[in-house]
Write a protein that holds these residues in place. Sequence first.
Motif, mmCIF file in Angstrom:
data_model
loop_
_atom_site.group_PDB
_atom_site.id
_atom_site.type_symbol
_atom_site.label_atom_id
_atom_site.label_comp_id
_atom_site.label_asym_id
_atom_site.label_seq_id
_atom_site.Cartn_x
_atom_site.Cartn_y
_atom_site.Cartn_z
ATOM 1 N N SER A 260 18.782 5.416 -39.655
ATOM 2 C CA SER A 260 19.848 6.260 -40.205
ATOM 3 C C SER A 260 19.282 7.379 -41.072
ATOM 4 O O SER A 260 19.832 8.482 -41.111
ATOM 5 N N GLY A 261 18.167 7.113 -41.761
ATOM 6 C CA GLY A 261 17.540 8.173 -42.548
ATOM 7 C C GLY A 261 16.971 9.277 -41.677
ATOM 8 O O GLY A 261 17.020 10.462 -42.043
ATOM 9 N N THR A 262 16.441 8.913 -40.513
ATOM 10 C CA THR A 262 15.938 9.917 -39.569
ATOM 11 C C THR A 262 17.078 10.785 -39.050
ATOM 12 O O THR A 262 16.944 12.016 -38.934
ATOM 13 N N ILE A 263 18.205 10.163 -38.757
ATOM 14 C CA ILE A 263 19.382 10.925 -38.323
ATOM 15 C C ILE A 263 19.767 11.936 -39.392
ATOM 16 O O ILE A 263 20.032 13.114 -39.101
ATOM 17 N N LEU A 264 19.779 11.495 -40.635
ATOM 18 C CA LEU A 264 20.151 12.393 -41.734
ATOM 19 C C LEU A 264 19.183 13.567 -41.868
ATOM 20 O O LEU A 264 19.607 14.708 -42.111
ATOM 21 N N SER A 265 17.899 13.297 -41.721
ATOM 22 C CA SER A 265 16.923 14.376 -41.871
ATOM 23 C C SER A 265 17.118 15.452 -40.812
ATOM 24 O O SER A 265 16.965 16.654 -41.090
ATOM 25 N N LEU B 112 33.690 23.390 -38.954
ATOM 26 C CA LEU B 112 33.302 23.005 -40.302
ATOM 27 C C LEU B 112 33.711 21.568 -40.607
ATOM 28 O O LEU B 112 32.949 20.795 -41.185
ATOM 29 N N MET B 113 34.924 21.201 -40.218
ATOM 30 C CA MET B 113 35.397 19.846 -40.481
ATOM 31 C C MET B 113 34.556 18.807 -39.741
ATOM 32 O O MET B 113 34.231 17.746 -40.282
ATOM 33 N N ALA B 114 34.191 19.104 -38.492
ATOM 34 C CA ALA B 114 33.354 18.168 -37.733
ATOM 35 C C ALA B 114 31.995 17.982 -38.398
ATOM 36 O O ALA B 114 31.472 16.862 -38.465
ATOM 37 N N ALA B 115 31.412 19.080 -38.911
ATOM 38 C CA ALA B 115 30.125 18.979 -39.600
ATOM 39 C C ALA B 115 30.257 18.153 -40.865
ATOM 40 O O ALA B 115 29.408 17.305 -41.170
ATOM 41 N N ARG B 116 31.332 18.382 -41.607
ATOM 42 C CA ARG B 116 31.544 17.606 -42.834
ATOM 43 C C ARG B 116 31.739 16.128 -42.524
ATOM 44 O O ARG B 116 31.184 15.256 -43.213
ATOM 45 N N MET B 117 32.523 15.838 -41.509
ATOM 46 C CA MET B 117 32.785 14.441 -41.167
ATOM 47 C C MET B 117 31.525 13.739 -40.694
ATOM 48 O O MET B 117 31.267 12.584 -41.042
ATOM 49 N N GLN B 118 30.710 14.434 -39.894
ATOM 50 C CA GLN B 118 29.478 13.823 -39.413
ATOM 51 C C GLN B 118 28.521 13.561 -40.561
ATOM 52 O O GLN B 118 27.914 12.489 -40.649
ATOM 53 N N MET B 119 28.395 14.522 -41.464
ATOM 54 C CA MET B 119 27.503 14.335 -42.608
ATOM 55 C C MET B 119 28.031 13.237 -43.518
ATOM 56 O O MET B 119 27.262 12.413 -44.032
ATOM 57 N N GLY B 120 29.349 13.215 -43.729
ATOM 58 C CA GLY B 120 29.937 12.181 -44.563
ATOM 59 C C GLY B 120 29.741 10.794 -43.981
ATOM 60 O O GLY B 120 29.423 9.834 -44.699
ATOM 61 N N LEU B 121 29.912 10.671 -42.659
ATOM 62 C CA LEU B 121 29.698 9.387 -41.998
ATOM 63 C C LEU B 121 28.245 8.941 -42.141
ATOM 64 O O LEU B 121 27.958 7.781 -42.490
ATOM 65 N N SER B 122 27.322 9.851 -41.887
ATOM 66 C CA SER B 122 25.900 9.495 -41.950
ATOM 67 C C SER B 122 25.483 9.118 -43.366
ATOM 68 O O SER B 122 24.789 8.111 -43.579
ATOM 69 N N LEU B 123 25.903 9.915 -44.334
ATOM 70 C CA LEU B 123 25.554 9.618 -45.718
ATOM 71 C C LEU B 123 26.207 8.322 -46.188
ATOM 72 O O LEU B 123 25.570 7.485 -46.829
ATOM 73 N N GLY B 124 27.498 8.171 -45.865
ATOM 74 C CA GLY B 124 28.216 6.982 -46.301
ATOM 75 C C GLY B 124 27.644 5.707 -45.720
ATOM 76 O O GLY B 124 27.638 4.661 -46.384
ATOM 77 N N TRP B 125 27.167 5.759 -44.478
ATOM 78 C CA TRP B 125 26.574 4.583 -43.850
ATOM 79 C C TRP B 125 25.170 4.327 -44.392
ATOM 80 O O TRP B 125 24.833 3.202 -44.752
ATOM 81 N N HIS B 126 24.384 5.385 -44.456
ATOM 82 C CA HIS B 126 22.982 5.215 -44.860
ATOM 83 C C HIS B 126 22.857 4.767 -46.308
ATOM 84 O O HIS B 126 21.969 3.959 -46.634
ATOM 85 N N TYR C 15 26.446 4.736 -34.918
ATOM 86 C CA TYR C 15 26.613 3.923 -36.121
ATOM 87 C C TYR C 15 27.393 2.646 -35.845
ATOM 88 O O TYR C 15 27.166 1.618 -36.498
ATOM 89 N N VAL C 16 28.299 2.676 -34.897
ATOM 90 C CA VAL C 16 28.975 1.438 -34.496
ATOM 91 C C VAL C 16 27.956 0.455 -33.926
ATOM 92 O O VAL C 16 27.943 -0.736 -34.273
ATOM 93 N N LEU C 17 27.081 0.950 -33.056
ATOM 94 C CA LEU C 17 26.057 0.089 -32.461
ATOM 95 C C LEU C 17 25.084 -0.428 -33.521
ATOM 96 O O LEU C 17 24.684 -1.604 -33.500
ATOM 97 N N LEU C 18 24.697 0.440 -34.459
ATOM 98 C CA LEU C 18 23.806 0.007 -35.534
ATOM 99 C C LEU C 18 24.459 -1.073 -36.390
ATOM 100 O O LEU C 18 23.811 -2.054 -36.781
ATOM 101 N N THR C 19 25.735 -0.894 -36.682
ATOM 102 C CA THR C 19 26.444 -1.880 -37.499
ATOM 103 C C THR C 19 26.515 -3.222 -36.797
ATOM 104 O O THR C 19 26.195 -4.269 -37.382
#
Length: 449
Positions: free
Chosen positions: A80-85, A16-30, A421-425
């Motif tokens: 990043s939006g495609t990743i989120l979808s 659960l924590m990994a899913a939350r962190m991944q979603m938080g990272l993606s949303l926070g970046w996008h 996301y590091v590479l995208l940045t």
Amino acid sequence: MSAAQVLAQVADPANLMAARMQMGLSLGWHIVIACFGVGMPAITVFAEWRALRTGEEAYRVLAHRWAKAMGVLFAVGAVSGTILSFEMGLLWPGLMGTYGEVIGLPFTLEGFAFFIEAIFLGIYLYAWDRLPPRAHLLTGLPVCVAGVASAFFVVCANAWMNQPRGFDLEGGRVVGVDPWAAMFNPATPPQTVHMILAAFMVAGFGMASVYAVALLRGKRDRYHRLGFAVPFTVAAVLTPVQIGVGDWAAKFLATNQPAKLAAIEGLYETGQGVPLSLGGFYDDGELRYALEIPRALSLLAHWDPDATVLGLAEVPAADRPPVNVVHWSFQIMVAMGFALLALGAWCLVVWWRRRRLPESRWFYRGAALSGVAAVVALEAGWITTEVGRQPWIVWGRMRVEDAVTPVPGLTTGLAAVSVVYVLLTVGTVFVLRRLARVPLPLAPQERGS
């Protein structure tokens, strides 16, 4: 795999924590990139319009350069939006499998808005010297409208997660779906307005901060002064409006999500004439070391200094969000908002008295940091919104642990997405810096005026 094993994996805290962190990272970046997609087109089109009205070359060069940066950011945001979808379905199948038909409409409309924006952005970028000036200007207007529309539709879906409407439950199954009622739920007005204004502030202060650095380095020509003044003015004018909308959103929480407001304020006991708390640390049902403004929370929440404000004691312990995270995220957002308000007021006072931009290096040092401050406020606001809804992914209807995928190995996915996301940045910063180094096609009088 047995049903017991599936349930055990669903309840696995690490999964659960990994899913939350991944979603938080993606949303926070996008969300940062998306803000530029919402606010930057309007600022760019305004600069081009001023170029047509005044004939000033500096405006035209600004619009041309901003358009190129806008194209880069749009492409990165599409990735990043495609990743989120994909993550919505892969990480949270419980949510999408149960409520997908309820919240599918705003996502569908956002897709149309995205393609309209992409089509007209392509025309705007590649027809700069191939269309008459006025026709080219008009091709930028759909980009502006579609960018705002995209933000509106996505935030409608998030607002539904805070105020679920437009369906009935019978035997645990969703029936009687009304997608329009779901999209235009009670949380939609304050959340969408708050987010769209935030997007313009991030874009405006972010763009202005680049030119503030140049002004600090002694580049005081017309091009750099306009490059600072145009986006900074947009963001500064919207800042007090945003603070007013934030007050509207807080009043909405007091009525519709009192547990979130209680977490924001670190309020445990329900009371009348409740003070507003600044700072402090929540521990064992008490907010310690906070500076209190008597009766201010009751006044801000209900327009009545003696009004009753519900505390966390009214909420079952298992349904309470993590108070310190929510409290401090909100405090940081408000602090950044008022700091930006002060910076805008400084500029306004100087302009009102002397009809020019401030000359103080301290002002431009603050302006150089304003882009970062706006992003920090944005991220802190979203943390307040999302963590304040915990433990619910759909307020009062579905818990987060019931929505997460039972598939193991999410920590590997988190690591892989982090690398992406590091590479995208790095790639985005590299390309934008290369664009910034392209010599300006300005006439000598424009460079030195």
